[in-house]
Design a protein around this motif. Sequence first.
Motif, PDB file in Angstrom:
ATOM      1  N   PHE A 120       1.520   2.799 -10.661  1.00 17.27           N
ATOM      2  CA  PHE A 120       0.374   2.195 -11.319  1.00 17.27           C
ATOM      3  C   PHE A 120       0.441   0.681 -11.426  1.00 17.27           C
ATOM      4  CE2 PHE A 120      -0.167   6.554 -12.763  1.00 17.27           C
ATOM      5  CZ  PHE A 120      -1.500   6.725 -12.469  1.00 17.27           C
ATOM      6  N   MET A 121       1.571   0.075 -11.115  1.00 11.11           N
ATOM      7  CA  MET A 121       1.632  -1.383 -11.199  1.00 11.11           C
ATOM      8  C   MET A 121       0.741  -2.031 -10.149  1.00 11.11           C
ATOM      9  SD  MET A 121       5.491  -2.161  -9.873  1.00 11.11           S
ATOM     10  CE  MET A 121       5.440  -3.776  -9.154  1.00 11.11           C
ATOM     11  N   PHE A 122       0.291  -1.246  -9.193  1.00 17.08           N
ATOM     12  CA  PHE A 122      -0.642  -1.745  -8.193  1.00 17.08           C
ATOM     13  C   PHE A 122      -2.074  -1.389  -8.539  1.00 17.08           C
ATOM     14  CE2 PHE A 122       3.444  -1.115  -6.164  1.00 17.08           C
ATOM     15  CZ  PHE A 122       3.678  -2.387  -5.700  1.00 17.08           C
ATOM     16  N   ASP A 123      -2.287  -0.839  -9.748  1.00 17.44           N
ATOM     17  CA  ASP A 123      -3.613  -0.503 -10.263  1.00 17.44           C
ATOM     18  C   ASP A 123      -4.347   0.468  -9.344  1.00 17.44           C
ATOM     19  OD1 ASP A 123      -6.641  -2.193 -11.259  1.00 17.44           O
ATOM     20  OD2 ASP A 123      -5.540  -0.566 -12.217  1.00 17.44           O
ATOM     21  N   MET A 181       0.838  -1.183   0.000  1.00 13.71           N
ATOM     22  CA  MET A 181       0.000   0.000   0.000  1.00 13.71           C
ATOM     23  C   MET A 181       0.879   1.241   0.000  1.00 13.71           C
ATOM     24  SD  MET A 181      -2.991   1.057   2.603  1.00 13.71           S
ATOM     25  CE  MET A 181      -3.996   2.417   2.171  1.00 13.71           C
ATOM     26  N   ILE A 182       0.478   2.222  -0.756  1.00 12.09           N
ATOM     27  CA  ILE A 182       1.203   3.486  -0.838  1.00 12.09           C
ATOM     28  C   ILE A 182       0.810   4.350   0.353  1.00 12.09           C
ATOM     29  CG2 ILE A 182       1.596   5.569  -2.203  1.00 12.09           C
ATOM     30  CD1 ILE A 182       2.618   3.093  -3.615  1.00 12.09           C
ATOM     31  N   LYS A 183       1.812   4.946   1.003  1.00 13.72           N
ATOM     32  CA  LYS A 183       1.512   5.887   2.074  1.00 13.72           C
ATOM     33  C   LYS A 183       2.313   7.164   1.856  1.00 13.72           C
ATOM     34  CE  LYS A 183       4.837   4.850   5.670  1.00 13.72           C
ATOM     35  NZ  LYS A 183       5.032   4.682   7.076  1.00 13.72           N
ATOM     36  N   ILE A 184       1.791   8.261   2.362  1.00 15.18           N
ATOM     37  CA  ILE A 184       2.443   9.554   2.268  1.00 15.18           C
ATOM     38  C   ILE A 184       3.170   9.820   3.581  1.00 15.18           C
ATOM     39  CG2 ILE A 184       2.106  12.038   1.931  1.00 15.18           C
ATOM     40  CD1 ILE A 184       1.354  10.316  -0.507  1.00 15.18           C
ATOM     41  N   SER A 185       4.400  10.260   3.472  1.00 13.92           N
ATOM     42  CA  SER A 185       5.195  10.559   4.660  1.00 13.92           C
ATOM     43  C   SER A 185       5.906  11.891   4.465  1.00 13.92           C
ATOM     44  CB  SER A 185       6.237   9.459   4.877  1.00 13.92           C
ATOM     45  OG  SER A 185       7.101   9.787   5.946  1.00 13.92           O
ATOM     46  N   ILE A 186       6.063  12.603   5.543  1.00 16.40           N
ATOM     47  CA  ILE A 186       6.913  13.787   5.508  1.00 16.40           C
ATOM     48  C   ILE A 186       8.341  13.311   5.283  1.00 16.40           C
ATOM     49  CG2 ILE A 186       7.852  15.646   6.937  1.00 16.40           C
ATOM     50  CD1 ILE A 186       5.096  15.870   8.235  1.00 16.40           C
ATOM     51  N   TRP A 226       7.143  16.052   0.915  1.00 13.64           N
ATOM     52  CA  TRP A 226       6.502  14.759   1.174  1.00 13.64           C
ATOM     53  C   TRP A 226       7.004  13.720   0.179  1.00 13.64           C
ATOM     54  CZ3 TRP A 226       3.963  19.400   1.056  1.00 13.64           C
ATOM     55  CH2 TRP A 226       3.337  19.811   2.247  1.00 13.64           C
ATOM     56  N   VAL A 227       6.979  12.483   0.609  1.00 15.19           N
ATOM     57  CA  VAL A 227       7.288  11.367  -0.273  1.00 15.19           C
ATOM     58  C   VAL A 227       6.133  10.373  -0.225  1.00 15.19           C
ATOM     59  CG1 VAL A 227       9.804  11.583  -0.096  1.00 15.19           C
ATOM     60  CG2 VAL A 227       8.586  10.176   1.563  1.00 15.19           C
ATOM     61  N   ALA A 228       5.867   9.758  -1.358  1.00 17.72           N
ATOM     62  CA  ALA A 228       4.932   8.634  -1.408  1.00 17.72           C
ATOM     63  C   ALA A 228       5.796   7.386  -1.348  1.00 17.72           C
ATOM     64  CB  ALA A 228       4.106   8.664  -2.683  1.00 17.72           C
ATOM     65  N   LEU A 229       5.435   6.498  -0.439  1.00 15.05           N
ATOM     66  CA  LEU A 229       6.236   5.299  -0.202  1.00 15.05           C
ATOM     67  C   LEU A 229       5.460   4.037  -0.527  1.00 15.05           C
ATOM     68  CD1 LEU A 229       7.620   6.330   3.301  1.00 15.05           C
ATOM     69  CD2 LEU A 229       8.902   6.320   1.154  1.00 15.05           C
TER      70      LEU A 229
END
Length: 111
Positions: free
Chosen positions: A89-92, A1-6, A54-57
Motif C-alpha cells: 500500500f505504500m504505492f497507493d 509496479m507490482i507484478k504477479i509471477s509464478i 504465485w508471488v507478487a513482486l
Amino acid sequence: MIKISIYHPQYQNQVAELILKIQQQEFGVSITLEDQSDLLNIPDFYQQGNGNFWVALDEDNVVATIAAIDIDNKYLALRKMFVNVIKLFMFDYNLYSNPINNNFCSSISHG
C-alpha cells in the motif's frame, strides 16, 4: 509496479521470510520454517496438476504470496495467502481496481 509471477526457486528465501514474519510477528504463532515442509519444497507441493504458487513482486522483492493446491475433481484449495500490506500500500494501490487482481485471476484461470 507490482507484478504477479509464478514461483521460481530464486524467491524461496524471500517467500519464507515474508510468511514467517507475518505468522510469528503479526499473528504470534510459534512456527518455524522446518514446521512447514511445504515451504521447503514449493514446486513438489504446490506446482502439481492444476496447482501453483504465485508471488507478487515489487521489482524483485516478494510482497505477497498465494498458492493453490490441486485437490482433484477440478477443485483447488487456496493456501499461503500472505501480504506485506505496508509495502503493497505504500504505492497507493487500490486492490479492487488494480491490475494485480486481473493478473492473478488470469494466472489462476490459465494455470
